[in-house]
Design a protein around this motif. Structure first.
Motif, PDB file in Angstrom:
ATOM      1  N   MET A 294       0.831  -1.201   0.000  1.00  0.00           N
ATOM      2  CA  MET A 294       0.000   0.000   0.000  1.00  0.00           C
ATOM      3  C   MET A 294       0.866   1.253   0.000  1.00  0.00           C
ATOM      4  SD  MET A 294      -2.923   1.154   2.771  1.00  0.00           S
ATOM      5  CE  MET A 294      -3.872  -0.339   2.499  1.00  0.00           C
ATOM      6  N   GLU A 295       0.572   2.155  -0.935  1.00  0.00           N
ATOM      7  CA  GLU A 295       1.249   3.446  -0.938  1.00  0.00           C
ATOM      8  C   GLU A 295       0.494   4.386  -0.002  1.00  0.00           C
ATOM      9  OE1 GLU A 295       2.098   5.134  -4.724  1.00  0.00           O
ATOM     10  OE2 GLU A 295       2.395   3.183  -5.670  1.00  0.00           O
ATOM     11  N   LEU A 296       1.182   4.849   1.012  1.00  0.00           N
ATOM     12  CA  LEU A 296       0.526   5.629   2.054  1.00  0.00           C
ATOM     13  C   LEU A 296       0.842   7.116   1.946  1.00  0.00           C
ATOM     14  CD1 LEU A 296       1.048   3.416   5.227  1.00  0.00           C
ATOM     15  CD2 LEU A 296      -0.989   3.607   3.820  1.00  0.00           C
ATOM     16  N   LYS A 297      -0.139   7.906   2.334  1.00  0.00           N
ATOM     17  CA  LYS A 297       0.047   9.334   2.564  1.00  0.00           C
ATOM     18  C   LYS A 297      -0.323   9.605   4.015  1.00  0.00           C
ATOM     19  CE  LYS A 297      -1.297  10.959  -2.052  1.00  0.00           C
ATOM     20  NZ  LYS A 297      -2.257  11.815  -2.792  1.00  0.00           N
ATOM     21  N   PHE A 298       0.342  10.566   4.611  1.00  0.00           N
ATOM     22  CA  PHE A 298      -0.070  10.943   5.956  1.00  0.00           C
ATOM     23  C   PHE A 298       0.116  12.438   6.156  1.00  0.00           C
ATOM     24  CE2 PHE A 298       4.361   9.651   6.317  1.00  0.00           C
ATOM     25  CZ  PHE A 298       4.925  10.645   7.111  1.00  0.00           C
ATOM     26  N   PHE A 299      -0.759  12.986   7.003  1.00  0.00           N
ATOM     27  CA  PHE A 299      -0.783  14.413   7.260  1.00  0.00           C
ATOM     28  C   PHE A 299      -0.952  14.636   8.764  1.00  0.00           C
ATOM     29  CE2 PHE A 299      -3.347  13.038   3.673  1.00  0.00           C
ATOM     30  CZ  PHE A 299      -2.709  13.622   2.580  1.00  0.00           C
ATOM     31  N   PHE A 300      -0.477  15.762   9.247  1.00  0.00           N
ATOM     32  CA  PHE A 300      -0.678  16.154  10.642  1.00  0.00           C
ATOM     33  C   PHE A 300      -1.535  17.416  10.675  1.00  0.00           C
ATOM     34  CE2 PHE A 300       3.270  13.698  10.967  1.00  0.00           C
ATOM     35  CZ  PHE A 300       2.965  12.864  12.041  1.00  0.00           C
ATOM     36  N   VAL A 301      -2.590  17.391  11.499  1.00  0.00           N
ATOM     37  CA  VAL A 301      -3.446  18.571  11.679  1.00  0.00           C
ATOM     38  C   VAL A 301      -3.784  18.705  13.167  1.00  0.00           C
ATOM     39  CG1 VAL A 301      -4.475  18.474   9.382  1.00  0.00           C
ATOM     40  CG2 VAL A 301      -5.562  17.243  11.256  1.00  0.00           C
ATOM     41  N   TYR A 302      -3.887  19.936  13.623  1.00  0.00           N
ATOM     42  CA  TYR A 302      -4.300  20.184  15.010  1.00  0.00           C
ATOM     43  C   TYR A 302      -5.819  20.273  15.016  1.00  0.00           C
ATOM     44  CZ  TYR A 302       0.572  21.053  16.180  1.00  0.00           C
ATOM     45  OH  TYR A 302       1.929  20.925  16.387  1.00  0.00           O
ATOM     46  N   LEU A 303      -6.446  19.110  15.118  1.00  0.00           N
ATOM     47  CA  LEU A 303      -7.881  19.022  14.879  1.00  0.00           C
ATOM     48  C   LEU A 303      -8.724  19.580  16.025  1.00  0.00           C
ATOM     49  CD1 LEU A 303      -9.809  18.044  12.700  1.00  0.00           C
ATOM     50  CD2 LEU A 303      -9.831  15.800  13.774  1.00  0.00           C
ATOM     51  N   ASP A 304      -8.332  19.264  17.276  1.00  0.00           N
ATOM     52  CA  ASP A 304      -9.177  19.669  18.403  1.00  0.00           C
ATOM     53  C   ASP A 304      -8.581  20.810  19.218  1.00  0.00           C
ATOM     54  OD1 ASP A 304      -7.122  18.194  19.435  1.00  0.00           O
ATOM     55  OD2 ASP A 304      -8.337  17.082  20.877  1.00  0.00           O
ATOM     56  N   GLY A 305      -7.581  21.505  18.680  1.00  0.00           N
ATOM     57  CA  GLY A 305      -7.117  22.730  19.311  1.00  0.00           C
ATOM     58  C   GLY A 305      -6.136  22.577  20.450  1.00  0.00           C
ATOM     59  N   ASP A 306      -5.703  21.342  20.785  1.00  0.00           N
ATOM     60  CA  ASP A 306      -4.694  21.214  21.837  1.00  0.00           C
ATOM     61  C   ASP A 306      -3.303  21.288  21.197  1.00  0.00           C
ATOM     62  OD1 ASP A 306      -4.276  18.791  20.637  1.00  0.00           O
ATOM     63  OD2 ASP A 306      -5.050  17.577  22.286  1.00  0.00           O
ATOM     64  N   ASN A 307      -2.265  20.988  21.999  1.00  0.00           N
ATOM     65  CA  ASN A 307      -0.891  21.122  21.507  1.00  0.00           C
ATOM     66  C   ASN A 307      -0.359  19.866  20.826  1.00  0.00           C
ATOM     67  OD1 ASN A 307      -0.635  23.779  22.472  1.00  0.00           O
ATOM     68  ND2 ASN A 307      -0.174  23.037  24.531  1.00  0.00           N
ATOM     69  N   ILE A 308      -1.224  18.864  20.682  1.00  0.00           N
ATOM     70  CA  ILE A 308      -0.806  17.614  20.061  1.00  0.00           C
ATOM     71  C   ILE A 308      -1.571  17.434  18.755  1.00  0.00           C
ATOM     72  CG2 ILE A 308      -0.710  15.100  20.298  1.00  0.00           C
ATOM     73  CD1 ILE A 308      -0.524  15.486  23.302  1.00  0.00           C
ATOM     74  N   PRO A 309      -0.886  17.305  17.632  1.00  0.00           N
ATOM     75  CA  PRO A 309      -1.589  17.159  16.354  1.00  0.00           C
ATOM     76  C   PRO A 309      -2.184  15.768  16.189  1.00  0.00           C
ATOM     77  CG  PRO A 309       0.760  16.936  16.000  1.00  0.00           C
ATOM     78  CD  PRO A 309       0.587  17.291  17.455  1.00  0.00           C
ATOM     79  N   GLU A 310      -3.204  15.694  15.350  1.00  0.00           N
ATOM     80  CA  GLU A 310      -3.774  14.410  14.971  1.00  0.00           C
ATOM     81  C   GLU A 310      -3.087  13.938  13.682  1.00  0.00           C
ATOM     82  OE1 GLU A 310      -5.462  15.199  18.182  1.00  0.00           O
ATOM     83  OE2 GLU A 310      -5.819  16.708  16.648  1.00  0.00           O
ATOM     84  N   LEU A 311      -3.077  12.638  13.497  1.00  0.00           N
ATOM     85  CA  LEU A 311      -2.451  12.027  12.322  1.00  0.00           C
ATOM     86  C   LEU A 311      -3.548  11.497  11.407  1.00  0.00           C
ATOM     87  CD1 LEU A 311      -0.018  10.822  10.741  1.00  0.00           C
ATOM     88  CD2 LEU A 311      -0.145   8.841  12.276  1.00  0.00           C
ATOM     89  N   ILE A 312      -3.491  11.881  10.141  1.00  0.00           N
ATOM     90  CA  ILE A 312      -4.417  11.374   9.133  1.00  0.00           C
ATOM     91  C   ILE A 312      -3.635  10.510   8.155  1.00  0.00           C
ATOM     92  CG2 ILE A 312      -6.097  11.945   7.344  1.00  0.00           C
ATOM     93  CD1 ILE A 312      -6.448  14.669   8.655  1.00  0.00           C
ATOM     94  N   VAL A 313      -4.081   9.278   7.978  1.00  0.00           N
ATOM     95  CA  VAL A 313      -3.403   8.334   7.089  1.00  0.00           C
ATOM     96  C   VAL A 313      -4.377   7.909   5.995  1.00  0.00           C
ATOM     97  CG1 VAL A 313      -2.211   6.122   6.928  1.00  0.00           C
ATOM     98  CG2 VAL A 313      -1.984   7.500   9.005  1.00  0.00           C
ATOM     99  N   ALA A 314      -3.901   7.900   4.761  1.00  0.00           N
ATOM    100  CA  ALA A 314      -4.730   7.474   3.629  1.00  0.00           C
ATOM    101  C   ALA A 314      -3.857   6.752   2.622  1.00  0.00           C
ATOM    102  CB  ALA A 314      -5.402   8.681   2.985  1.00  0.00           C
TER     103      ALA A 314
END
Length: 214
Positions: free
Chosen positions: A76-96
């Motif tokens: 599987m060829e993966l992409k991943f992104f980091f976004v601060y989804l809920d406003g805290d100091n820890i980003p969320e990871l999005i994998v597709a």
């Protein structure tokens, strides 16, 4: 003359302690300000050290998760992104995957990486931010003749499904019967007008970002 001189002497003697008290007060004020500044500096350094430790922890945890996921899906060829989804100091990871489908939203809490919500193999996704600090996720996919759209709120590490849409296109078995579309909101049958009005409301509620358009 003697009384007058004594009176002047007493007057000056009484003024001296007041000046001394004033000088002492100013000195104490300066010392207090210096102590407050030192305390603030120490607090800032302590917070920076704590944030640095947290950053190292979640970065390592996300790195390990990605490595394990890649090892489990070598083709599987993966992409991943980091976004601060809920406003805290820890980003969320999005994998597709390479087609931006099969999306996974992950977060880090209590020294662990956990899945917030996961779409299927042919699932597309969007996300959005809000003024109240919560993040929003939309998953949409087609299953046979059914179209599904789910909206979630992510806040303080908790995921809540806000609303779900489903429309089904029923193909008639006989030529003399028209094909039929069935609409549901949160599992309840609704008319097409209500369905599309509510769908438009949610589509326009936030500024959605399609995963892959980051």
């Amino acid at each position: 003359m003697m009384l007058s001189l004594l009176a002047c002497t007493n007057s000056n003697d009484e003024a001296l302690p007041s000046q001394e008290v004033k000088n002492n007060t100013e000195t104490e004020s300066v010392i207090t300000e210096e102590n407050d500044t030192e305390t603030e500096d120490a607090k800032i350094k302590e917070d920076e050290a704590e944030n640095s430790e947290v950053n190292e922890k979640y970065e390592l945890a996300y790195k390990n998760w990605l490595e394990n996921y890649k090892n489990a899906n070598p083709n599987m060829e993966l992409k991943f992104f980091f976004v601060y989804l809920d406003g805290d100091n820890i980003p969320e990871l999005i994998v597709a995957d390479n087609d931006n489908t099969g999306v996974k939203f992950l977060s880090y809490k209590n020294d662990q990486v956990f899945e917030i919500v996961t779409g299927g193999n042919f699932c597309d996704a969007m996300y959005a931010f809000s003024d109240n600090g919560a993040g929003y996720i939309c998953l949409y996919w087609i299953d046979d003749n059914d179209s599904h759209t789910d909206y979630y709120m992510f806040e303080n590490g908790n995921i809540t499904k806000e609303i779900s849409f489903e429309d089904c296109f029923v193909i008639a078995e006989h030529d003399n019967i028209e094909d039929t579309a069935i609409f549901k909101i949160n599992g309840d049958y609704v008319l097409a007008e209500e369905y599309y009005a509510k769908m438009d409301e949610w589509n326009n509620k936030y500024e959605w970002i399609v995963v892959g358009d980051n």
